[in-house]
Design a protein around this motif. Structure first.
Motif, PDB file in Angstrom:
ATOM      1  N   ILE A 138      33.699  24.293 -27.968  1.00 35.01           N
ATOM      2  CA  ILE A 138      32.253  24.151 -27.812  1.00 35.01           C
ATOM      3  C   ILE A 138      31.842  22.694 -28.004  1.00 35.01           C
ATOM      4  CG2 ILE A 138      30.005  24.747 -28.824  1.00 35.01           C
ATOM      5  CD1 ILE A 138      31.179  27.593 -29.302  1.00 35.01           C
ATOM      6  N   ALA A 139      32.410  22.030 -28.999  1.00 35.72           N
ATOM      7  CA  ALA A 139      32.103  20.612 -29.232  1.00 35.72           C
ATOM      8  C   ALA A 139      32.506  19.769 -28.024  1.00 35.72           C
ATOM      9  CB  ALA A 139      32.807  20.117 -30.497  1.00 35.72           C
ATOM     10  N   TRP A 140      33.631  20.093 -27.404  1.00 35.95           N
ATOM     11  CA  TRP A 140      34.075  19.366 -26.200  1.00 35.95           C
ATOM     12  C   TRP A 140      33.040  19.523 -25.090  1.00 35.95           C
ATOM     13  CZ3 TRP A 140      35.478  20.289 -21.104  1.00 35.95           C
ATOM     14  CH2 TRP A 140      36.209  19.278 -20.469  1.00 35.95           C
ATOM     15  N   TYR A 141      32.556  20.754 -24.880  1.00 35.99           N
ATOM     16  CA  TYR A 141      31.529  20.984 -23.855  1.00 35.99           C
ATOM     17  C   TYR A 141      30.219  20.284 -24.210  1.00 35.99           C
ATOM     18  CZ  TYR A 141      34.444  24.412 -21.455  1.00 35.99           C
ATOM     19  OH  TYR A 141      35.449  25.022 -20.752  1.00 35.99           O
ATOM     20  N   GLY A 145      27.601  17.380 -22.159  1.00 38.91           N
ATOM     21  CA  GLY A 145      26.199  17.623 -21.836  1.00 38.91           C
ATOM     22  C   GLY A 145      25.759  19.075 -21.898  1.00 38.91           C
ATOM     23  N   TYR A 146      26.635  19.989 -22.292  1.00 32.38           N
ATOM     24  CA  TYR A 146      26.267  21.402 -22.417  1.00 32.38           C
ATOM     25  C   TYR A 146      25.589  21.611 -23.766  1.00 32.38           C
ATOM     26  CZ  TYR A 146      28.813  22.306 -18.199  1.00 32.38           C
ATOM     27  OH  TYR A 146      29.204  22.289 -16.895  1.00 32.38           O
ATOM     28  N   ARG A 147      24.652  22.555 -23.790  1.00 32.92           N
ATOM     29  CA  ARG A 147      23.971  22.846 -25.051  1.00 32.92           C
ATOM     30  C   ARG A 147      24.123  24.319 -25.391  1.00 32.92           C
ATOM     31  NH1 ARG A 147      19.526  25.683 -24.155  1.00 32.92           N
ATOM     32  NH2 ARG A 147      18.504  25.509 -22.142  1.00 32.92           N
ATOM     33  N   ARG A 148      24.226  24.551 -26.672  1.00 36.01           N
ATOM     34  CA  ARG A 148      24.306  25.921 -27.173  1.00 36.01           C
ATOM     35  C   ARG A 148      22.927  26.555 -27.053  1.00 36.01           C
ATOM     36  NH1 ARG A 148      28.386  25.952 -32.279  1.00 36.01           N
ATOM     37  NH2 ARG A 148      28.440  28.144 -31.657  1.00 36.01           N
ATOM     38  N   LEU A 174      26.329  31.686 -24.783  1.00 37.05           N
ATOM     39  CA  LEU A 174      25.987  31.040 -23.515  1.00 37.05           C
ATOM     40  C   LEU A 174      25.753  29.564 -23.752  1.00 37.05           C
ATOM     41  CD1 LEU A 174      25.166  31.239 -20.477  1.00 37.05           C
ATOM     42  CD2 LEU A 174      22.818  31.618 -21.316  1.00 37.05           C
ATOM     43  N   LEU A 175      26.430  28.722 -22.979  1.00 33.13           N
ATOM     44  CA  LEU A 175      26.195  27.280 -22.967  1.00 33.13           C
ATOM     45  C   LEU A 175      25.596  26.926 -21.614  1.00 33.13           C
ATOM     46  CD1 LEU A 175      29.550  25.879 -24.454  1.00 33.13           C
ATOM     47  CD2 LEU A 175      27.540  26.689 -25.668  1.00 33.13           C
ATOM     48  N   VAL A 176      24.667  25.975 -21.591  1.00 35.00           N
ATOM     49  CA  VAL A 176      23.945  25.622 -20.377  1.00 35.00           C
ATOM     50  C   VAL A 176      23.882  24.094 -20.241  1.00 35.00           C
ATOM     51  CG1 VAL A 176      21.707  25.746 -19.189  1.00 35.00           C
ATOM     52  CG2 VAL A 176      22.559  27.723 -20.440  1.00 35.00           C
ATOM     53  N   LYS A 177      24.007  23.626 -19.006  1.00 34.98           N
ATOM     54  CA  LYS A 177      23.824  22.199 -18.728  1.00 34.98           C
ATOM     55  C   LYS A 177      22.969  22.047 -17.485  1.00 34.98           C
ATOM     56  CE  LYS A 177      26.209  17.912 -17.561  1.00 34.98           C
ATOM     57  NZ  LYS A 177      27.523  17.261 -17.390  1.00 34.98           N
ATOM     58  N   PRO A 178      21.895  21.254 -17.562  1.00 39.73           N
ATOM     59  CA  PRO A 178      21.123  20.956 -16.352  1.00 39.73           C
ATOM     60  C   PRO A 178      21.977  20.096 -15.412  1.00 39.73           C
ATOM     61  CG  PRO A 178      19.935  20.292 -18.338  1.00 39.73           C
ATOM     62  CD  PRO A 178      21.325  20.638 -18.741  1.00 39.73           C
ATOM     63  N   LEU A 179      21.922  20.391 -14.142  1.00 41.53           N
ATOM     64  CA  LEU A 179      22.632  19.600 -13.141  1.00 41.53           C
ATOM     65  C   LEU A 179      21.601  18.785 -12.384  1.00 41.53           C
ATOM     66  CD1 LEU A 179      25.128  22.264 -11.759  1.00 41.53           C
ATOM     67  CD2 LEU A 179      25.536  20.563 -13.538  1.00 41.53           C
ATOM     68  N   GLY A 180      21.634  17.505 -12.519  1.00 38.92           N
ATOM     69  CA  GLY A 180      20.583  16.726 -11.881  1.00 38.92           C
ATOM     70  C   GLY A 180      21.085  15.585 -11.191  1.00 38.92           C
TER      71      GLY A 180
END
Length: 180
Positions: A138-141, A145-148, A174-180
């Protein structure tokens, strides 16, 4: 097909003839003694299989799904699943050959997956689920840029397709990252 010079990788979609090699790659990255050569092993929390040929073939054949393969010199060295889910893409079945982990290959693969999800599907977010006990992963993600989210889902106890748990408190976040 996309190449990146840093690792001389070639990316392509998996085909049915890749299934057995992909199963072996995923198993080697997560289960058994071979997985201990890398840092992504789940061998301390799960026994059994991580995937099987039917599961991988299902991903290869599914509409709105891709199994991205990374090759170096013709050798399959990494893979990840992408699934189109509306404005988001789901990222899963991420595996890097254990002896190649820790050198930046995974960063390159996840960046290509994010690029692909944006370019092919117009995805604005990438979603994934990770076993909460895998704090190092999780720390790697998070560094990518992923957030818990705090949104949990149960581990599928009793379904051997997901492995044989060695503990009774496993769950996914669930981890989420905005793609922009």
């Amino acid at each position: 097909m996309t190449s990146t010079a840093r690792f001389a990788l070639t990316f392509r979609d998996a085909v049915e003839s890749d299934v057995q090699s992909l199963v072996e790659l995923v198993e080697s990255a997560y289960r058994g003694d071979a997985s201990r050569a890398g840092w992504t092993t789940e061998a301390d929390i799960l026994d059994g299989r991580r995937t099987d040929p039917e599961g991988v073939l299902g991903i290869v054949r599914a509409p709105g799904s891709r199994l991205l393969v990374a090759e170096r010199g013709g050798d399959l060295v990494a893979c990840c699943q992408l699934e189109h889910r509306g404005t988001a893409a789901y990222f899963g079945m991420f595996a890097v050959r254990p002896t190649l982990q820790g050198a930046g290959l995974g960063k390159t693969v996840i960046a290509e997956a994010e690029r692909t999800a944006r370019a092919e599907w117009g995805a604005t977010e990438m979603h994934m689920t990770v076993i909460v006990q895998r704090e190092d992963l999780i720390a790697w993600y998070e560094r990518r840029g992923y957030r818990r989210t705090g949104e949990m889902s149960p581990f599928p106890y009793g379904d051997e397709r997901f492995g044989l748990p060695r503990r009774d408190d496993l769950r996914f976040e669930l981890l989420v990252k905005p793609l922009g």
